[in-house]
Enzyme design. Structure first.
Site, PDB file in Angstrom:
ATOM      1  N   ASP A  59       0.840  -1.196   0.000  1.00 44.76           N
ATOM      2  CA  ASP A  59       0.000   0.000   0.000  1.00 44.76           C
ATOM      3  C   ASP A  59       0.879   1.253   0.000  1.00 44.76           C
ATOM      4  OD1 ASP A  59      -2.875   1.141   0.699  1.00 44.76           O
ATOM      5  OD2 ASP A  59      -1.433   2.200   1.963  1.00 44.76           O
ATOM      6  N   TYR A  64       2.813   9.957  -0.169  1.00 46.44           N
ATOM      7  CA  TYR A  64       3.743   9.357   0.788  1.00 46.44           C
ATOM      8  C   TYR A  64       5.211   9.533   0.424  1.00 46.44           C
ATOM      9  CZ  TYR A  64      -0.225   6.692   2.768  1.00 46.44           C
ATOM     10  OH  TYR A  64      -1.402   6.302   3.341  1.00 46.44           O
ATOM     11  N   LYS A  93      -2.840   5.944  -4.191  1.00 49.00           N
ATOM     12  CA  LYS A  93      -3.943   6.860  -3.893  1.00 49.00           C
ATOM     13  C   LYS A  93      -3.760   8.216  -4.579  1.00 49.00           C
ATOM     14  CE  LYS A  93      -3.969   4.729   0.683  1.00 49.00           C
ATOM     15  NZ  LYS A  93      -2.547   4.367   0.762  1.00 49.00           N
ATOM     16  N   HIS A 126      -7.769   9.515  -1.930  1.00 49.46           N
ATOM     17  CA  HIS A 126      -7.120   9.505  -0.618  1.00 49.46           C
ATOM     18  C   HIS A 126      -7.986  10.153   0.476  1.00 49.46           C
ATOM     19  CE1 HIS A 126      -2.807   9.387   1.184  1.00 49.46           C
ATOM     20  NE2 HIS A 126      -3.706   9.187   2.123  1.00 49.46           N
TER      21      HIS A 126
END
Length: 320
Positions: A59, A64, A93, A126
């Site tokens: 994931d 990120y 996302k 997200h």
């Protein structure tokens, strides 16, 4: 099926995503990669170790900063013969700056390029928020927020799936009310809602709604890690300590086992080889009815209140 080079790897159960067109299966436990990854070398080594241990579900997210390291590691694992792309389940996302109908497709293409992949298994919105395109900041400044065109964005997400750039589409951080709004305009139903869920934030109402509507929940922060304020109401919980000791397990294993027994998928984040392995040792034992009763009595509070500064009053629609 690629041969697994490590005889000690664990076979992780999978569950069907009911709303997916081809009855796509997702491994119940994945490896999270939230944004405190600062050293790419550590990230790559951890991901390759995870593949060796049996992890197949990974994931990440555009926000990120871990997509590149994850892509490099997975390509290396494939080149080493540890796994094939077909065996992997990769989620990314769409960030709020690209949460606009005309930007979704290009954002997904950018994530694929960074990940060095031809397709994702799952692409998520997200947050149910949109902000100024091109202006990345975290936390998100409230004055940068723009109206979220859920119908237009979801149509663009559906197009991504039709083009074969992702096998399935879903959302993250959506309340029941926001899911209801989405379902009212969706042609392709979301397969997943990824949310904070742990023993100190069990979200019963959301779990029931998602089950009724074929939406699988993926839990982030399943061990309630990821924020530094105050004691950890899961890992330092006396009731859970007693349950863990009775089973000869750790509190983390009890926490993940509870999620598994609820039909929840989850993405704990650990780079520690031993903890990675311990997180997989949850499939050959069960919690008792009494355990479940005790767990249902745990005091509940949300850990992650939202991505904005200041926080929004209506982000969660006052749902518990």
């Amino acid at each position: 099926m690629a041969a697994n080079a490590n005889a000690n790897s664990t076979a992780i159960p999978t569950i069907v995503l009911p709303n997916s067109s081809a009855q796509l299966r997702v491994p119940v436990i994945g490896m999270g990669s939230a944004p405190d990854f600062t050293c790419k070398k550590d990230t790559k080594e951890a991901i390759i170790e995870a593949v060796k241990q049996g992890y197949r579900h990974f994931d990440t997210a555009a926000a990120y900063g871990s997509e590149q390291a994850l892509g490099e590691a997975l390509n290396e694992a494939i080149a080493l013969g540890l796994v094939s792309r077909h065996d992997l389940f990769v989620t990314s996302k769409l960030w709020v700056t690209d949460n606009h109908p005309h930007l979704v497709l290009s954002a997904l293409r950018k994530s694929l390029k960074t990940l060095q992949l031809e397709y994702l298994d799952l692409y998520l919105i997200h947050w149910p928020l949109s902000s100024q395109p091109g202006k990345f900041s975290f936390p998100i400044e409230v004055e940068d927020l723009l109206p979220f065109d859920v119908k237009g964005v979801w149509e663009a997400m559906e197009e991504c799936q039709k083009l074969g750039l992702t096998k399935a589409i879903g959302v993250s951080n959506f309340s029941v009310k926001k899911l209801q709004n989405l379902l009212s305009v969706a042609t392709i139903r979301p397969v997943v809602n990824q949310v904070e869920m742990n023993l100190a934030w069990q979200q019963k109402k959301l779990r029931e709604f998602c089950k009724e509507n074929g939406i699988v929940i993926t839990a982030f922060s399943p061990l309630r890690k990821g924020a530094s304020r105050g004691p950890n109401e899961v890992m330092e919980n006396e009731v859970l300590k007693e349950i863990a000791e009775a089973h000869g397990k750790s509190i983390a294993q009890v926490s993940l086992r509870w999620l598994y027994e609820q039909g929840i998928t989850f993405v704990p984040k650990s780079y520690d080889k031993e903890r990675m392995n311990q997180n997989l040792q949850i499939f050959d034992w069960a919690l008792t009815q009494q355990d479940h009763h005790k767990i249902s009595q745990i005091s509940q509070s949300r850990l992650i209140s939202g991505p904005t500064k200041p926080q929004l009053n209506d982000l969660w629609d006052d749902e518990i």
